[in-house]
Write a protein that holds these residues in place. Structure first.
Motif, short mmCIF file in Angstrom:
data_model
loop_
_atom_site.label_atom_id
_atom_site.label_comp_id
_atom_site.label_asym_id
_atom_site.label_seq_id
_atom_site.Cartn_x
_atom_site.Cartn_y
_atom_site.Cartn_z
N SER A 192 7.24 5.55 -34.49
CA SER A 192 8.58 5.71 -33.93
C SER A 192 9.01 7.18 -34.01
N GLU A 193 10.12 7.49 -33.33
CA GLU A 193 10.63 8.85 -33.32
C GLU A 193 11.00 9.34 -34.72
N LEU B 183 10.13 3.81 -30.01
CA LEU B 183 8.72 4.20 -30.15
C LEU B 183 8.49 5.55 -29.48
N THR B 184 7.50 6.29 -29.99
CA THR B 184 7.04 7.51 -29.32
C THR B 184 6.02 7.10 -28.25
N GLU B 185 5.60 8.06 -27.45
CA GLU B 185 4.53 7.76 -26.47
C GLU B 185 3.25 7.35 -27.18
N LEU B 186 2.94 8.02 -28.30
CA LEU B 186 1.78 7.60 -29.09
C LEU B 186 1.98 6.18 -29.59
N GLY B 187 3.18 5.87 -30.05
CA GLY B 187 3.47 4.53 -30.52
C GLY B 187 3.22 3.48 -29.44
N ARG B 188 3.58 3.80 -28.21
CA ARG B 188 3.35 2.85 -27.09
C ARG B 188 1.86 2.68 -26.82
N LYS B 189 1.09 3.74 -26.95
CA LYS B 189 -0.37 3.61 -26.79
C LYS B 189 -0.94 2.73 -27.90
N THR C 145 14.99 -7.24 -34.20
CA THR C 145 15.82 -6.76 -33.09
C THR C 145 15.95 -5.23 -33.04
N LEU C 146 15.39 -4.51 -34.00
CA LEU C 146 15.42 -3.04 -33.94
C LEU C 146 14.47 -2.55 -32.85
N LYS C 147 14.84 -1.49 -32.15
CA LYS C 147 14.12 -1.05 -30.94
C LYS C 147 12.62 -0.93 -31.12
#
Length: 197
Positions: free
Chosen positions: A11-12, A27-33, A55-57
């Motif tokens: 996450s950020e 999430l960061t872009e790395l987190g999404r990967k 429920t947290l992002k």
């Protein structure tokens, strides 16, 4: 019933080096990967029939991506949110030094919850999940602290934090509860992240 415990991706807050807890970072872009790799692995090797999520992002996006990848239903629960760290949420590690950590299990950081309250919240939602689920395999997508409480509950351990179960980004833990046994298949599997090296 098999239970897959999954931590959210990077996450950020990890980049900003701040206390997360109830601070609601994406999430960061790395987190999404990381999440896409985790979801592909779970779909291929042990797809759940149903997903429960925080429920947290950062966890909500992780759980939603997993549900879309597998094609199963999902239910979000506020009680699966990370430990309420009160005034510390979003503070830098340096700023947070002004607030001494609680020494006793019943003590709280200002506006937060105690270790006992956190554990009891997770005990309650875990009981709800395992008694209401009619599925052979479910997933719970949450946070490192929540997963620690879930595993302590699974092992019937005390509230004291003498043991810590490591959960890397998108870590997968697979446990099972039968009529007579509690089985650990594996803990903290992050081998799907090898593709990012």
């Amino acid at each position: 019933m098999q239970i897959i415990l999954i931590r959210h991706g990077e996450s950020e807050a990890d980049i900003l080096r701040v206390h997360e807890g109830r601070a609601d970072f994406s999430l960061t872009e790395l987190g999404r990967k990381q999440v896409r790799l985790m979801a592909d692995k779970v779909k291929t090797q042990f797809p759940p029939d149903f997903i429960w999520g925080s429920t947290l992002k950062r966890a909500k996006e992780t759980a939603s991506t997993l549900a879309e990848t597998i094609g199963c239903d999902i239910q979000f629960e506020d009680d699966l949110m990370e430990h309420n760290n009160g005034i510390l949420a979003g503070l830098s590690f340096e700023e947070a030094k002004k607030f001494p950590p609680p020494k006793e299990l019943h003590e709280r950081v200002e506006n937060g919850e105690s270790a006992i309250e956190f554990r009891m919240r997770i005990e309650s939602i875990f009981s709800k999940i395992i008694t209401s689920s009619k599925y052979e395999r479910i997933a719970i997508v949450a946070h490192g602290g929540v997963i620690n409480c879930l595993l302590r509950s699974f092992f019937k351990m005390p509230v004291e934090k003498e043991f810590w179960f490591k959960s890397g980004d998108t870590a997968i833990h697979l446990i099972e509860i039968t009529a007579t046994q509690r089985i650990v298949h594996f803990l903290n599997d992050i081998s799907h992240l090898d593709a990012l090296k």
